[in-house]
Design an enzyme around this catalytic site. Structure first.
Site, PDB file in Angstrom:
ATOM      1  N   HIS A   1      -4.794  -7.426  -0.238  1.00 28.82           N
ATOM      2  CA  HIS A   1      -3.938  -6.302   0.129  1.00 28.82           C
ATOM      3  C   HIS A   1      -3.337  -6.385   1.279  1.00 28.82           C
ATOM      4  CE1 HIS A   1      -3.165  -2.016  -0.723  1.00 28.82           C
ATOM      5  NE2 HIS A   1      -3.732  -1.647   0.419  1.00 28.82           N
TER       6      HIS A   1
ATOM      7  N   ASP B   1       0.884  -1.230  -0.008  1.00 23.14           N
ATOM      8  CA  ASP B   1      -0.024  -0.029   0.184  1.00 23.14           C
ATOM      9  C   ASP B   1       1.015   1.301   0.005  1.00 23.14           C
ATOM     10  OD1 ASP B   1      -1.771   2.131   1.667  1.00 23.14           O
ATOM     11  OD2 ASP B   1      -3.079   0.864   0.570  1.00 23.14           O
TER      12      ASP B   1
ATOM     13  N   TYR C   1      -2.255  11.436   4.058  1.00 19.87           N
ATOM     14  CA  TYR C   1      -2.840  11.505   2.535  1.00 19.87           C
ATOM     15  C   TYR C   1      -2.550  13.117   2.096  1.00 19.87           C
ATOM     16  CZ  TYR C   1      -4.043   6.643   2.157  1.00 19.87           C
ATOM     17  OH  TYR C   1      -4.218   5.472   2.390  1.00 19.87           O
TER      18      TYR C   1
END
Length: 385
Positions: free
Chosen positions: A362, A174, A303
């Site tokens: 994931h 990720d 982010y």
């Protein structure tokens, strides 16, 4: 570096139960997961969290791992550090991402550090370091802005230096992938090789480059547009308005639960619920770390700090220079993006190890710990040839 032990006050656990009991539930248009986490599923999971989940057992399990905290570049960095009993073990630093934590790696630390005790070859042992990203979990909120990919990578290099590891392997999936690649590019003299379980190879601009690709490879290229068009809402919000999001997630445990559990449904090798892929208590322990440390907002802010590198960036992020270290890649079939080897080789000419598996998603170390460990061991063997 100070030893760290997780000791959550009982008042915090009592407060959580009160909040869960007082949840104000929304209505729901009939349907399943297409509009978000289904109401019936979340109500049942939240009730289990309130009445049956045992944080103290989880806390004791986490505290079996030696943990520390140190200040780097003005912020606290919490990390797990488990040294192997094998003298020739290779140092390994693993980067988690959002919505992950040290919880992802509970089942791989033992086999990685002490393969002799887990049916493996003691010559393939690792010293394992698992830091919590600044702004996440027990690292706590950062002291100020600016904690993007490059600054975190520099902190990881400093952490390994302080631990006395001159040569090591970074590993990531990720956004831990971005951290790992940045670390490998900025500290190549200390990198033995780099291992990833997540890699994006965007569709090429020239359709002629698609000639010769298999149906499987073409399907992989289609995953990125699907992600950007339907599955990236969380990323758009966290990259633009993390503070606004923080109020709801920090005040409502069910809000925090839903925000995270949706990703475990969409990104894992699951059929009907995330628990097809990951144990229910393990999922809740991961959510608990975000809730108990009140780091929903600061982890979302990560982010915001790296918005210019996300696939949604305008203009798109530039192609990074070739990685100056050897690279290993593990591909799991239910990941949210999967690379095409042909395009990966163009971007990373130093790929020396490539594995593709028939199960897992994931959260590779959490879903398929045996495959994750085996792949790291295989990659390490390529570095000694």
């Amino acid at each position: 570096m100070e030893p760290f032990r997780i000791e959550i006050p009982q008042d915090a656990l009592d407060d959580l139960r009160r909040r869960l009991a007082a949840t104000r539930w929304p209505d729901q248009v009939p349907g399943s997961w297409e509009r978000g986490v289904p109401l019936d599923y979340l109500r049942e999971l939240a009730e289990y969290w309130r009445t049956s989940y045992d944080w103290r057992a989880a806390e004791a399990r986490l505290n079996e791992l030696p943990q520390f905290v140190t200040e780097i570049d003005g912020t606290n960095v919490h990390f797990v550090h488990v040294r192997s009993p094998e003298a020739d073990a290779v140092p390994l630093i693993i980067s988690h991402a959002w919505p992950g934590s040290m919880v992802e790696f509970l089942d791989v630390v033992g086999p990685l550090t002490d393969p002799r005790a887990h049916g493996g070859d003691p010559a393939e042992a690792f010293h394992v370091v698992i830091p919590s990203i600044p702004g996440f979990g027990f690292s706590g909120p950062t002291a100020g802005p600016g904690w993007g990919i490059d600054r975190i990578a520099a902190a990881w290099a400093e952490l390994m230096r302080r631990l006395g590891y001159d040569r090591y392997i970074p590993q990531g999936g990720d956004i831990g992938n971005w951290i790992t690649l940045a670390l490998s590019g900025s500290d190549p003299d200390h990198i033995l090789g780099t291992h990833l379980n997540f890699l994006i190879t965007p569709p090429p601009a020239d359709p002629a480059e698609l000639a010769g690709l298999t149906e499987v490879e073409l399907a992989r290229l289609d995953l990125l547009p699907v992600f950007l068009g339907d599955l990236s809402g969380y990323m758009q919000i966290q990259a633009t308005r993390p503070q606004t999001l923080a109020y709801g997630l920090t005040d409502s445990p069910v809000g925090q639960l839903a925000w995270i559990i949706e990703k475990y449904w969409e990104w894992t090798d699951s059929a009907k619920s995330p628990e097809d892929a990951v144990d229910r208590d393990r999922l809740l322990t991961n959510v608990m770390i975000y809730w108990l440390t009140a780091t929903a907002g600061s982890s979302a802010g990560f982010y915001y700090e790296m918005a210019d590198r996300l696939p949604t960036a305008v203009p798109p992020p530039p192609t990074p220079p070739p990685l100056p270290v050897r690279l290993g890649v593990a591909v799991f079939p239910r990941d949210l993006a999967q690379p095409v080897r042909h395009f990966a080789d163009q971007a990373f000419p130093n790929i020396v190890h490539w594995s593709e598996y028939d199960r897992g998603g994931h959260f590779a170390a959490l879903e398929q710990p045996e495959l994750f460990v085996a792949d790291l061991r295989k990659f390490r063997r390529t570095l000694t040839r």
